[in-house]
Design a protein around this motif. Structure first.
Motif, PDB file in Angstrom:
ATOM      1  N   ILE A  88      40.500  57.101  33.884  1.00  0.00           N
ATOM      2  CA  ILE A  88      40.258  55.770  33.332  1.00  0.00           C
ATOM      3  C   ILE A  88      41.522  55.351  32.589  1.00  0.00           C
ATOM      4  O   ILE A  88      42.030  56.094  31.744  1.00  0.00           O
ATOM      5  N   HIS A  89      42.054  54.190  32.917  1.00  0.00           N
ATOM      6  CA  HIS A  89      43.249  53.728  32.223  1.00  0.00           C
ATOM      7  C   HIS A  89      43.157  52.241  31.947  1.00  0.00           C
ATOM      8  O   HIS A  89      42.414  51.507  32.607  1.00  0.00           O
ATOM      9  N   THR A  90      43.924  51.789  30.961  1.00  0.00           N
ATOM     10  CA  THR A  90      43.863  50.404  30.506  1.00  0.00           C
ATOM     11  C   THR A  90      45.035  49.600  31.043  1.00  0.00           C
ATOM     12  O   THR A  90      46.101  50.143  31.334  1.00  0.00           O
ATOM     13  N   HIS A  91      44.833  48.290  31.170  1.00  0.00           N
ATOM     14  CA  HIS A  91      45.874  47.342  31.553  1.00  0.00           C
ATOM     15  C   HIS A  91      46.038  46.332  30.418  1.00  0.00           C
ATOM     16  O   HIS A  91      45.197  45.438  30.249  1.00  0.00           O
ATOM     17  N   PRO A  92      47.101  46.438  29.609  1.00  0.00           N
ATOM     18  CA  PRO A  92      47.293  45.503  28.490  1.00  0.00           C
ATOM     19  C   PRO A  92      47.437  44.047  28.914  1.00  0.00           C
ATOM     20  O   PRO A  92      47.262  43.149  28.100  1.00  0.00           O
ATOM     21  N   SER A  93      47.766  43.812  30.175  1.00  0.00           N
ATOM     22  CA  SER A  93      47.954  42.436  30.654  1.00  0.00           C
ATOM     23  C   SER A  93      46.643  41.663  30.725  1.00  0.00           C
ATOM     24  O   SER A  93      46.648  40.445  30.882  1.00  0.00           O
ATOM     25  N   GLY A  94      45.508  42.382  30.631  1.00  0.00           N
ATOM     26  CA  GLY A  94      44.205  41.730  30.750  1.00  0.00           C
ATOM     27  C   GLY A  94      43.695  41.668  32.171  1.00  0.00           C
ATOM     28  O   GLY A  94      42.538  41.299  32.405  1.00  0.00           O
ATOM     29  N   ASN A  95      44.541  42.032  33.138  1.00  0.00           N
ATOM     30  CA  ASN A  95      44.147  42.017  34.546  1.00  0.00           C
ATOM     31  C   ASN A  95      43.490  43.355  34.898  1.00  0.00           C
ATOM     32  O   ASN A  95      44.163  44.396  34.889  1.00  0.00           O
ATOM     33  N   PRO A  96      42.210  43.369  35.237  1.00  0.00           N
ATOM     34  CA  PRO A  96      41.532  44.634  35.535  1.00  0.00           C
ATOM     35  C   PRO A  96      41.751  45.137  36.959  1.00  0.00           C
ATOM     36  O   PRO A  96      41.281  46.215  37.320  1.00  0.00           O
ATOM     37  N   GLN A  97      42.479  44.385  37.782  1.00  0.00           N
ATOM     38  CA  GLN A  97      42.599  44.737  39.200  1.00  0.00           C
ATOM     39  C   GLN A  97      43.385  46.030  39.385  1.00  0.00           C
ATOM     40  O   GLN A  97      44.434  46.236  38.780  1.00  0.00           O
ATOM     41  N   LEU A  98      42.864  46.911  40.228  1.00  0.00           N
ATOM     42  CA  LEU A  98      43.561  48.146  40.585  1.00  0.00           C
ATOM     43  C   LEU A  98      44.791  47.810  41.417  1.00  0.00           C
ATOM     44  O   LEU A  98      44.726  46.994  42.336  1.00  0.00           O
ATOM     45  N   SER A  99      45.889  48.434  41.089  1.00  0.00           N
ATOM     46  CA  SER A  99      47.128  48.205  41.824  1.00  0.00           C
ATOM     47  C   SER A  99      47.270  49.237  42.936  1.00  0.00           C
ATOM     48  O   SER A  99      46.584  50.272  42.931  1.00  0.00           O
ATOM     49  N   PRO A 100      48.171  48.994  43.907  1.00  0.00           N
ATOM     50  CA  PRO A 100      48.441  50.028  44.919  1.00  0.00           C
ATOM     51  C   PRO A 100      48.877  51.349  44.311  1.00  0.00           C
ATOM     52  O   PRO A 100      48.596  52.414  44.854  1.00  0.00           O
ATOM     53  N   MET A 101      49.583  51.292  43.156  1.00  0.00           N
ATOM     54  CA  MET A 101      49.978  52.531  42.484  1.00  0.00           C
ATOM     55  C   MET A 101      48.750  53.315  42.013  1.00  0.00           C
ATOM     56  O   MET A 101      48.707  54.540  42.094  1.00  0.00           O
ATOM     57  N   ASP A 102      47.730  52.583  41.538  1.00  0.00           N
ATOM     58  CA  ASP A 102      46.498  53.246  41.092  1.00  0.00           C
ATOM     59  C   ASP A 102      45.794  53.928  42.266  1.00  0.00           C
ATOM     60  O   ASP A 102      45.326  55.064  42.156  1.00  0.00           O
ATOM     61  N   LEU A 103      45.729  53.218  43.403  1.00  0.00           N
ATOM     62  CA  LEU A 103      45.057  53.788  44.572  1.00  0.00           C
ATOM     63  C   LEU A 103      45.850  54.959  45.144  1.00  0.00           C
ATOM     64  O   LEU A 103      45.262  55.926  45.644  1.00  0.00           O
ATOM     65  N   SER A 104      47.176  54.869  45.040  1.00  0.00           N
ATOM     66  CA  SER A 104      48.006  55.990  45.491  1.00  0.00           C
ATOM     67  C   SER A 104      47.731  57.229  44.643  1.00  0.00           C
ATOM     68  O   SER A 104      47.632  58.342  45.156  1.00  0.00           O
ATOM     69  N   ALA A 105      47.604  57.031  43.325  1.00  0.00           N
ATOM     70  CA  ALA A 105      47.331  58.158  42.437  1.00  0.00           C
ATOM     71  C   ALA A 105      45.954  58.759  42.716  1.00  0.00           C
ATOM     72  O   ALA A 105      45.767  59.980  42.664  1.00  0.00           O
ATOM     73  N   SER A 107      44.494  58.958  45.559  1.00  0.00           N
ATOM     74  CA  SER A 107      44.605  59.769  46.772  1.00  0.00           C
ATOM     75  C   SER A 107      45.400  61.039  46.534  1.00  0.00           C
ATOM     76  O   SER A 107      44.969  62.139  46.884  1.00  0.00           O
ATOM     77  N   SER A 108      46.595  60.877  45.913  1.00  0.00           N
ATOM     78  CA  SER A 108      47.494  62.022  45.798  1.00  0.00           C
ATOM     79  C   SER A 108      46.988  63.081  44.826  1.00  0.00           C
ATOM     80  O   SER A 108      47.217  64.268  45.016  1.00  0.00           O
ATOM     81  N   ALA A 109      46.297  62.657  43.754  1.00  0.00           N
ATOM     82  CA  ALA A 109      45.825  63.605  42.752  1.00  0.00           C
ATOM     83  C   ALA A 109      44.462  64.203  43.095  1.00  0.00           C
ATOM     84  O   ALA A 109      44.036  65.161  42.460  1.00  0.00           O
ATOM     85  N   GLY A 110      43.793  63.659  44.106  1.00  0.00           N
ATOM     86  CA  GLY A 110      42.491  64.193  44.498  1.00  0.00           C
ATOM     87  C   GLY A 110      41.423  63.952  43.450  1.00  0.00           C
ATOM     88  O   GLY A 110      40.589  64.827  43.163  1.00  0.00           O
ATOM     89  N   LEU A 111      41.412  62.739  42.854  1.00  0.00           N
ATOM     90  CA  LEU A 111      40.443  62.413  41.805  1.00  0.00           C
ATOM     91  C   LEU A 111      39.111  61.975  42.403  1.00  0.00           C
ATOM     92  O   LEU A 111      39.035  61.578  43.568  1.00  0.00           O
ATOM     93  N   GLU A 112      38.083  62.031  41.580  1.00  0.00           N
ATOM     94  CA  GLU A 112      36.769  61.547  42.007  1.00  0.00           C
ATOM     95  C   GLU A 112      36.737  60.030  42.029  1.00  0.00           C
ATOM     96  O   GLU A 112      36.165  59.408  42.935  1.00  0.00           O
ATOM     97  N   SER A 113      37.364  59.419  41.022  1.00  0.00           N
ATOM     98  CA  SER A 113      37.425  57.961  40.950  1.00  0.00           C
ATOM     99  C   SER A 113      38.599  57.544  40.075  1.00  0.00           C
ATOM    100  O   SER A 113      39.127  58.336  39.286  1.00  0.00           O
ATOM    101  N   MET A 114      39.011  56.307  40.235  1.00  0.00           N
ATOM    102  CA  MET A 114      40.074  55.718  39.420  1.00  0.00           C
ATOM    103  C   MET A 114      39.566  54.387  38.889  1.00  0.00           C
ATOM    104  O   MET A 114      39.151  53.520  39.663  1.00  0.00           O
ATOM    105  N   SER A 115      39.592  54.217  37.566  1.00  0.00           N
ATOM    106  CA  SER A 115      39.099  52.993  36.935  1.00  0.00           C
ATOM    107  C   SER A 115      40.222  52.325  36.167  1.00  0.00           C
ATOM    108  O   SER A 115      41.006  52.985  35.480  1.00  0.00           O
ATOM    109  N   SER A 116      40.321  51.012  36.290  1.00  0.00           N
ATOM    110  CA  SER A 116      41.270  50.227  35.498  1.00  0.00           C
ATOM    111  C   SER A 116      40.480  49.257  34.628  1.00  0.00           C
ATOM    112  O   SER A 116      39.546  48.606  35.095  1.00  0.00           O
ATOM    113  N   ILE A 117      40.860  49.180  33.356  1.00  0.00           N
ATOM    114  CA  ILE A 117      40.163  48.335  32.390  1.00  0.00           C
ATOM    115  C   ILE A 117      41.126  47.269  31.892  1.00  0.00           C
ATOM    116  O   ILE A 117      42.166  47.586  31.295  1.00  0.00           O
ATOM    117  N   GLY A 118      40.829  46.016  32.182  1.00  0.00           N
ATOM    118  CA  GLY A 118      41.640  44.928  31.656  1.00  0.00           C
ATOM    119  C   GLY A 118      41.358  44.747  30.170  1.00  0.00           C
ATOM    120  O   GLY A 118      40.195  44.713  29.755  1.00  0.00           O
TER     121      GLY A 118
END
Length: 530
Positions: A88-105, A107-118
């Motif tokens: 779970i990570h925060t986005h100070p910009s206020g935009n909650p949208q997951l970026s390609p970098m988030d989706l890459s992480a 996949s590469s880290a083998g996580l259960e889920s990735m959450s972005s919080i605006g």
């Protein structure tokens, strides 16, 4: 628990506050403990930095890291936790949208889920959660109100088995962000050509950034401040490929991948990818593969996670990912095999050349910058002289012609010539391409006359002519008689521009191939030089 990442400028009391928050245990089926959520949102706005944390299946925080405004480097995964952690990570910009970098992480880290919080002013603006599924990345978007009643356990079971929504699915077409270092040349011109190369490779360009070369870095290509600005642009633009206008050192490639979390390509790799798409003949494919392997060899240890997880796309055609897993010994062995095969092709070409020399038919080679009109010239020459042979057709894109084309042209009852179309030149032409395509470029080296086709309408036509002359010098062909065909004069607004070009270049002949101008002046000059 240690707080990792960029904690510079943060008070010790605030770090202790974050450390105390990480002791809170998230109860099932919540995504994150409410007080923990509000605490990291408050600190995110206070510091204007991203905060990332791992939560395990027991609801405990396993690791926490602080990053920059638009990026955070994820902490190393705790032992035996792969596939059992949510990030779970925060986005100070206020935009909650997951970026390609988030989706890459994810996949590469083998996580259960990735959450972005605006986050804006310490409050949640929205949440996006991507789940690691077998068929892609199913994404769920939540409003702050929906988050309060959200069952994470139910969503994991539901979304991991659900195919990705067509709307939320990561775009199959790659989106590129372009980067260039400007020196004396106008930077926008560099980015324009790089953009054309990217489009030729089938990539959508979504943004670009420039930096004066004096502020560049031998380690990270861009300076520290510009690199931070770049990560913000990448997140906002949704780019999943970063393309640099220069040939990157292995350390620069590795640093950029680590800083951005997405695939990084340099200019050479991009050109090689276009060549891999265009090559049709066995010879062309061998030459492309040889050039790719020679470019890859010194970078085997420099490939980061973002390349090792690729399944395709720009920069991965040709040898592909299986070659990335080779050790240097196997790569060198493959290079030697390819060079032997191309050596046999060169022998065949030598035999053909000797037969041509015996026939006494002169060879005229077309040279010039890519997309200047060489293939169109060959097409018009065949039409106007009614020559036999398979027709050719020029295309308005970079490196449309890769494999050599030779056609017989009869100028009059007594004179017949062979007209050869060769691969186009370009600024910063990779040296490994020049050597790999030596078998093709021998047509230039053995030509009796060179016809330099130049796009006279281009604002930097003289600089492009200089690029062609420099490459001809590398091929030891500067001494050959050369005709300059000033093409695309129909696009020139001021006749003075054409006059200036004609004064600078040898044997200039203005023509518009698209308007089907007569090529008789060209043939007259060829006969004169012969």
């Amino acid at each position: 628990m240690d707080i990792l990442g960029d904690t510079s400028g943060i008070r010790g009391t605030q770090l202790k506050e974050l450390k105390d928050l990480t002791s809170l245990r998230t109860a099932r089926p919540e995504l994150i403990h409410y007080d923990l959520l509000m605490g990291i949102c408050n600190l995110t706005s206070l510091w204007n930095k991203e905060i990332a944390l791992y939560i395990n299946r027991s609801g405990m925080v396993s690791a926490v890291a602080v990053g920059q405004h638009a990026a955070v480097k994820l902490p190393p995964l705790p032992a035996r936790q792969t596939g059992r952690l949510r990030c779970i990570h925060t986005h100070p910009s206020g935009n909650p949208q997951l970026s390609p970098m988030d989706l890459s992480a994810l996949s590469s880290a083998g996580l259960e889920s990735m959450s972005s919080i605006g986050v804006r002013n310490g409050q949640v603006t929205g949440v996006e959660i991507a789940f690691s599924g077998d068929s892609g990345y199913p994404i769920l978007a939540l409003s702050p109100e929906e988050l309060m009643n959200f069952s994470y356990d139910t969503a994991v079971q539901d979304y991991r088995l659900r195919p990705p929504s067509p709307v939320l699915k990561v775009s199959e077409r790659e989106k590129a962000f372009l980067v260039a270092l400007e020196e004396e040349e106008p930077g926008l011109e560099l980015l324009t050509e790089l953009s054309e190369l990217a489009h030729s490779s089938g990539v959508e360009v979504v943004g670009q950034i420039l930096q004066p070369k004096r502020y560049g870095s031998p380690v990270s290509y861009l300076g520290k401040g510009k690199l931070q600005e770049l990560t913000q642009h990448l997140q906002n633009s949704g780019a999943n490929v970063l393309i640099c206008d220069d040939e990157l050192l292995p350390v620069q490639l590795r640093t950029l991948e680590q800083a951005t979390g997405i695939k990084v390509l340099d200019r050479t790799t991009l050109i090689l990818d276009i060549f891999a798409q265009r090559a049709k003949s066995r010879e062309g494919k061998l030459q492309v593969e040889l050039a790719q392997l020679k470019h890859l060899l010194p970078r085997l240890t420099g490939q980061g996670l973002s390349l090792s997880r690729l399944g395709g796309g720009v920069g991965t055609r040709g040898p592909g990912e299986s070659k990335l897993e080779m050790d240097k010994r196997r790569v060198r062995k493959k290079i030697n095999l390819l060079e032997d095969e191309l050596g046999e092709i060169r022998k065949t070409r030598t035999t053909q050349r000797r037969q041509r020399e015996k026939s006494g038919i002169p060879l005229i080679a077309l040279v010039g910058y890519t997309n200047a009109g060489k293939t169109t010239f060959l097409q018009k020459a065949m039409e106007q002289t009614r020559s036999k042979g398979e027709s050719v057709k020029g295309e308005d894109k970079l490196f449309a012609t890769l494999d050599p084309i030779v056609r017989g042209i009869r100028l009059d009852r007594k004179t017949e010539i062979l007209l050869s179309d060769t691969v186009g030149f370009i600024q910063k032409l990779p040296h490994q391409l020049l050597h790999a395509f030596l078998a093709t470029l021998e047509e230039v080296q053995n030509a009796d006359i060179l016809v330099h086709v130049l796009d006279a309408s281009h604002p930097r036509a003289l600089e492009r002519a200089d690029t062609v002359h420099n490459i001809l010098g590398q091929l030891e062909c500067s001494h050959k008689p050369r005709i300059t065909l000033l093409n695309k004069i129909d696009k020139i607004d001021h006749p003075s521009d054409l006059s200036r070009l004609a004064q600078e270049l040898s044997h200039p002949i203005p023509v518009s191939l698209i308007e089907n101008n007569s090529l008789t002046p060209v043939w007259n000059k060829v006969l004169e030089l012969l």
